[in-house]
Design a protein around this motif. Structure first.
Motif, PDB file in Angstrom:
ATOM      1  N   ILE A   1     -60.397 -71.474  28.431  1.00  0.00           N
ATOM      2  CA  ILE A   1     -60.562 -71.198  27.790  1.00  0.00           C
ATOM      3  C   ILE A   1     -59.101 -71.468  26.875  1.00  0.00           C
ATOM      4  CG2 ILE A   1     -62.289 -70.534  25.630  1.00  0.00           C
ATOM      5  CD1 ILE A   1     -63.503 -69.410  27.729  1.00  0.00           C
ATOM      6  N   PRO A   2     -59.326 -72.318  25.651  1.00  0.00           N
ATOM      7  CA  PRO A   2     -57.653 -72.275  25.021  1.00  0.00           C
ATOM      8  C   PRO A   2     -57.848 -70.999  23.189  1.00  0.00           C
ATOM      9  CG  PRO A   2     -58.626 -74.474  24.899  1.00  0.00           C
ATOM     10  CD  PRO A   2     -59.808 -73.730  25.310  1.00  0.00           C
ATOM     11  N   GLY A   3     -57.268 -69.944  23.481  1.00  0.00           N
ATOM     12  CA  GLY A   3     -57.156 -69.616  22.134  1.00  0.00           C
ATOM     13  C   GLY A   3     -57.745 -67.892  22.917  1.00  0.00           C
ATOM     14  N   ALA A   4     -58.385 -68.263  23.882  1.00  0.00           N
ATOM     15  CA  ALA A   4     -59.077 -66.640  24.276  1.00  0.00           C
ATOM     16  C   ALA A   4     -58.706 -65.845  25.040  1.00  0.00           C
ATOM     17  CB  ALA A   4     -60.603 -67.167  25.070  1.00  0.00           C
ATOM     18  N   ALA A   5     -57.122 -65.784  25.412  1.00  0.00           N
ATOM     19  CA  ALA A   5     -56.819 -64.752  26.589  1.00  0.00           C
ATOM     20  C   ALA A   5     -56.970 -63.367  26.019  1.00  0.00           C
ATOM     21  CB  ALA A   5     -55.043 -64.986  26.458  1.00  0.00           C
ATOM     22  N   SER A   6     -56.502 -63.089  24.449  1.00  0.00           N
ATOM     23  CA  SER A   6     -56.991 -61.976  24.138  1.00  0.00           C
ATOM     24  C   SER A   6     -58.478 -61.147  24.169  1.00  0.00           C
ATOM     25  CB  SER A   6     -57.023 -61.850  22.458  1.00  0.00           C
ATOM     26  OG  SER A   6     -58.309 -62.669  21.699  1.00  0.00           O
ATOM     27  N   VAL A   7     -58.979 -62.035  25.023  1.00  0.00           N
ATOM     28  CA  VAL A   7     -60.490 -62.142  25.734  1.00  0.00           C
ATOM     29  C   VAL A   7     -60.660 -61.281  26.830  1.00  0.00           C
ATOM     30  CG1 VAL A   7     -62.870 -62.433  25.858  1.00  0.00           C
ATOM     31  CG2 VAL A   7     -62.409 -63.382  23.563  1.00  0.00           C
ATOM     32  N   ALA A   8     -59.535 -62.056  26.777  1.00  0.00           N
ATOM     33  CA  ALA A   8     -59.712 -61.660  28.580  1.00  0.00           C
ATOM     34  C   ALA A   8     -59.154 -60.492  28.954  1.00  0.00           C
ATOM     35  CB  ALA A   8     -58.418 -62.834  29.923  1.00  0.00           C
ATOM     36  N   THR A   9     -57.543 -60.053  28.293  1.00  0.00           N
ATOM     37  CA  THR A   9     -56.807 -58.742  28.357  1.00  0.00           C
ATOM     38  C   THR A   9     -58.289 -57.856  28.202  1.00  0.00           C
ATOM     39  OG1 THR A   9     -54.672 -59.646  27.535  1.00  0.00           O
ATOM     40  CG2 THR A   9     -54.843 -57.672  26.881  1.00  0.00           C
ATOM     41  N   GLN A  10     -59.173 -57.937  26.700  1.00  0.00           N
ATOM     42  CA  GLN A  10     -60.073 -56.720  26.678  1.00  0.00           C
ATOM     43  C   GLN A  10     -60.627 -56.523  27.475  1.00  0.00           C
ATOM     44  OE1 GLN A  10     -61.156 -58.979  22.954  1.00  0.00           O
ATOM     45  NE2 GLN A  10     -61.545 -57.203  22.114  1.00  0.00           N
ATOM     46  N   LEU A  11     -61.592 -58.075  27.793  1.00  0.00           N
ATOM     47  CA  LEU A  11     -62.404 -57.481  28.693  1.00  0.00           C
ATOM     48  C   LEU A  11     -61.612 -56.866  30.767  1.00  0.00           C
ATOM     49  CD1 LEU A  11     -63.980 -60.823  29.903  1.00  0.00           C
ATOM     50  CD2 LEU A  11     -64.977 -58.675  29.386  1.00  0.00           C
ATOM     51  N   ALA A  12     -60.381 -56.864  30.933  1.00  0.00           N
ATOM     52  CA  ALA A  12     -59.860 -55.640  31.666  1.00  0.00           C
ATOM     53  C   ALA A  12     -58.893 -54.835  31.265  1.00  0.00           C
ATOM     54  CB  ALA A  12     -57.958 -57.331  31.726  1.00  0.00           C
ATOM     55  N   ARG A  13     -58.751 -54.552  29.836  1.00  0.00           N
ATOM     56  CA  ARG A  13     -59.061 -53.070  29.762  1.00  0.00           C
ATOM     57  C   ARG A  13     -59.884 -52.694  29.988  1.00  0.00           C
ATOM     58  NH1 ARG A  13     -54.121 -54.438  24.765  1.00  0.00           N
ATOM     59  NH2 ARG A  13     -52.682 -54.676  26.425  1.00  0.00           N
ATOM     60  N   MET A  14     -61.299 -52.992  29.220  1.00  0.00           N
ATOM     61  CA  MET A  14     -62.795 -52.402  29.383  1.00  0.00           C
ATOM     62  C   MET A  14     -63.234 -51.570  30.567  1.00  0.00           C
ATOM     63  SD  MET A  14     -64.471 -54.894  26.781  1.00  0.00           S
ATOM     64  CE  MET A  14     -66.008 -53.636  26.114  1.00  0.00           C
ATOM     65  N   TYR A  15     -62.678 -52.891  31.366  1.00  0.00           N
ATOM     66  CA  TYR A  15     -62.956 -52.711  32.895  1.00  0.00           C
ATOM     67  C   TYR A  15     -62.306 -51.439  33.375  1.00  0.00           C
ATOM     68  CZ  TYR A  15     -64.219 -53.305  37.843  1.00  0.00           C
ATOM     69  OH  TYR A  15     -64.826 -53.410  38.903  1.00  0.00           O
ATOM     70  N   ALA A  16     -61.221 -51.182  33.234  1.00  0.00           N
ATOM     71  CA  ALA A  16     -60.283 -50.066  33.917  1.00  0.00           C
ATOM     72  C   ALA A  16     -60.349 -49.661  33.315  1.00  0.00           C
ATOM     73  CB  ALA A  16     -59.099 -51.057  33.638  1.00  0.00           C
ATOM     74  N   LYS A  17     -60.448 -48.950  32.291  1.00  0.00           N
ATOM     75  CA  LYS A  17     -60.550 -47.653  31.146  1.00  0.00           C
ATOM     76  C   LYS A  17     -62.347 -46.787  31.641  1.00  0.00           C
ATOM     77  CE  LYS A  17     -57.660 -48.754  27.846  1.00  0.00           C
ATOM     78  NZ  LYS A  17     -57.556 -48.426  26.034  1.00  0.00           N
ATOM     79  N   GLY A  18     -63.161 -48.250  31.744  1.00  0.00           N
ATOM     80  CA  GLY A  18     -64.804 -47.814  32.346  1.00  0.00           C
ATOM     81  C   GLY A  18     -64.951 -47.620  33.292  1.00  0.00           C
ATOM     82  N   ALA A  19     -64.204 -47.350  34.134  1.00  0.00           N
ATOM     83  CA  ALA A  19     -64.411 -46.794  35.513  1.00  0.00           C
ATOM     84  C   ALA A  19     -65.033 -45.079  35.545  1.00  0.00           C
ATOM     85  CB  ALA A  19     -63.255 -47.122  36.323  1.00  0.00           C
ATOM     86  N   ASP A  20     -65.475 -45.046  36.450  1.00  0.00           N
ATOM     87  CA  ASP A  20     -65.463 -42.907  36.156  1.00  0.00           C
ATOM     88  C   ASP A  20     -64.791 -42.320  37.230  1.00  0.00           C
ATOM     89  OD1 ASP A  20     -66.011 -40.515  36.569  1.00  0.00           O
ATOM     90  OD2 ASP A  20     -68.219 -40.538  36.709  1.00  0.00           O
ATOM     91  N   ALA A  21     -63.901 -41.578  37.354  1.00  0.00           N
ATOM     92  CA  ALA A  21     -62.622 -41.152  38.089  1.00  0.00           C
ATOM     93  C   ALA A  21     -62.938 -40.440  39.010  1.00  0.00           C
ATOM     94  CB  ALA A  21     -61.455 -40.518  37.330  1.00  0.00           C
ATOM     95  N   ASN A  22     -64.906 -40.172  39.372  1.00  0.00           N
ATOM     96  CA  ASN A  22     -64.900 -39.357  40.387  1.00  0.00           C
ATOM     97  C   ASN A  22     -65.874 -40.149  40.756  1.00  0.00           C
ATOM     98  OD1 ASN A  22     -63.474 -36.925  39.090  1.00  0.00           O
ATOM     99  ND2 ASN A  22     -65.577 -36.856  37.744  1.00  0.00           N
ATOM    100  N   ALA A  23     -66.787 -41.550  40.515  1.00  0.00           N
ATOM    101  CA  ALA A  23     -67.080 -41.761  41.556  1.00  0.00           C
ATOM    102  C   ALA A  23     -66.736 -43.595  41.504  1.00  0.00           C
ATOM    103  CB  ALA A  23     -68.530 -42.229  40.596  1.00  0.00           C
ATOM    104  N   GLY A  24     -65.699 -44.022  41.011  1.00  0.00           N
ATOM    105  CA  GLY A  24     -65.006 -44.899  41.336  1.00  0.00           C
ATOM    106  C   GLY A  24     -65.402 -46.774  41.527  1.00  0.00           C
ATOM    107  N   VAL A  25     -66.796 -46.229  40.264  1.00  0.00           N
ATOM    108  CA  VAL A  25     -67.543 -47.003  40.327  1.00  0.00           C
ATOM    109  C   VAL A  25     -67.906 -47.063  38.693  1.00  0.00           C
ATOM    110  CG1 VAL A  25     -68.712 -47.466  41.793  1.00  0.00           C
ATOM    111  CG2 VAL A  25     -70.062 -46.006  40.036  1.00  0.00           C
ATOM    112  N   PRO A  26     -67.186 -48.631  37.726  1.00  0.00           N
ATOM    113  CA  PRO A  26     -68.040 -48.377  36.062  1.00  0.00           C
ATOM    114  C   PRO A  26     -68.974 -48.033  36.170  1.00  0.00           C
ATOM    115  CG  PRO A  26     -67.393 -50.394  37.300  1.00  0.00           C
ATOM    116  CD  PRO A  26     -67.183 -49.672  38.256  1.00  0.00           C
ATOM    117  N   THR A  27     -68.738 -46.900  34.324  1.00  0.00           N
ATOM    118  CA  THR A  27     -70.607 -46.528  33.942  1.00  0.00           C
ATOM    119  C   THR A  27     -71.338 -47.839  33.944  1.00  0.00           C
ATOM    120  OG1 THR A  27     -69.330 -46.465  32.435  1.00  0.00           O
ATOM    121  CG2 THR A  27     -68.946 -44.910  33.415  1.00  0.00           C
ATOM    122  N   LEU A  28     -72.278 -47.486  33.365  1.00  0.00           N
ATOM    123  CA  LEU A  28     -73.861 -48.652  32.779  1.00  0.00           C
ATOM    124  C   LEU A  28     -72.962 -48.391  31.303  1.00  0.00           C
ATOM    125  CD1 LEU A  28     -77.256 -47.164  33.957  1.00  0.00           C
ATOM    126  CD2 LEU A  28     -75.297 -48.750  34.780  1.00  0.00           C
TER     127      LEU A  28
END
Length: 123
Positions: free
Chosen positions: A61-88
């Motif tokens: 999708i042209p121009g949507a690279a910023s969305v890809a970056t946001q998704l990657a950051r949200m996914y990386a930060k959304g994982a619970d360190a103790n459980a090892g899986v993303p939160t709801l």
């Protein structure tokens, strides 16, 4: 070789990902109504879906690279360190961002009304 998808195909792929997220949230809450994390059985499917979305937004999708970056950051930060899986909550935010990005970058265009088109001249 890189595949090029049509806007309709991209819209369908992203909607399927949104459905996957909704299903995962529903199943996780059914398994543990008071839980904060996605069900372990759904972790691999969610991971594959998020990675695929990142690739779609970045490469297709042209121009949507910023969305890809946001998704990657949200996914990386959304994982619970103790459980090892993303939160709801993380998955809900990812689903919301995905929906908003789809609506912004791939708006649904109304099909042309054949009755509104003038008839060709006959000779």
């Amino acid at each position: 070789m890189r595949l090029q998808y049509t806007p309709a195909q991209l819209r369908m792929l992203i909607q399927r990902a949104e459905t996957q997220f909704e299903l995962t949230i529903t199943q996780s809450l059914a398994a543990d109504p008071g839980g904060r994390h996605i069900a372990r059985a759904s972790h691999a499917a969610v991971h594959e879906t998020v990675v695929s979305l990142i690739k779609v937004f970045r490469d297709q999708i042209p121009g949507a690279a910023s969305v890809a970056t946001q998704l990657a950051r949200m996914y990386a930060k959304g994982a619970d360190a103790n459980a090892g899986v993303p939160t709801l909550d993380c998955l809900r935010r990812i689903a919301e961002l995905t929906r908003e990005a789809r609506e912004h970058y791939l708006p649904v265009t109304a099909p042309a009304d054949p009755a509104a088109e003038p008839e060709p001249e006959r000779r």
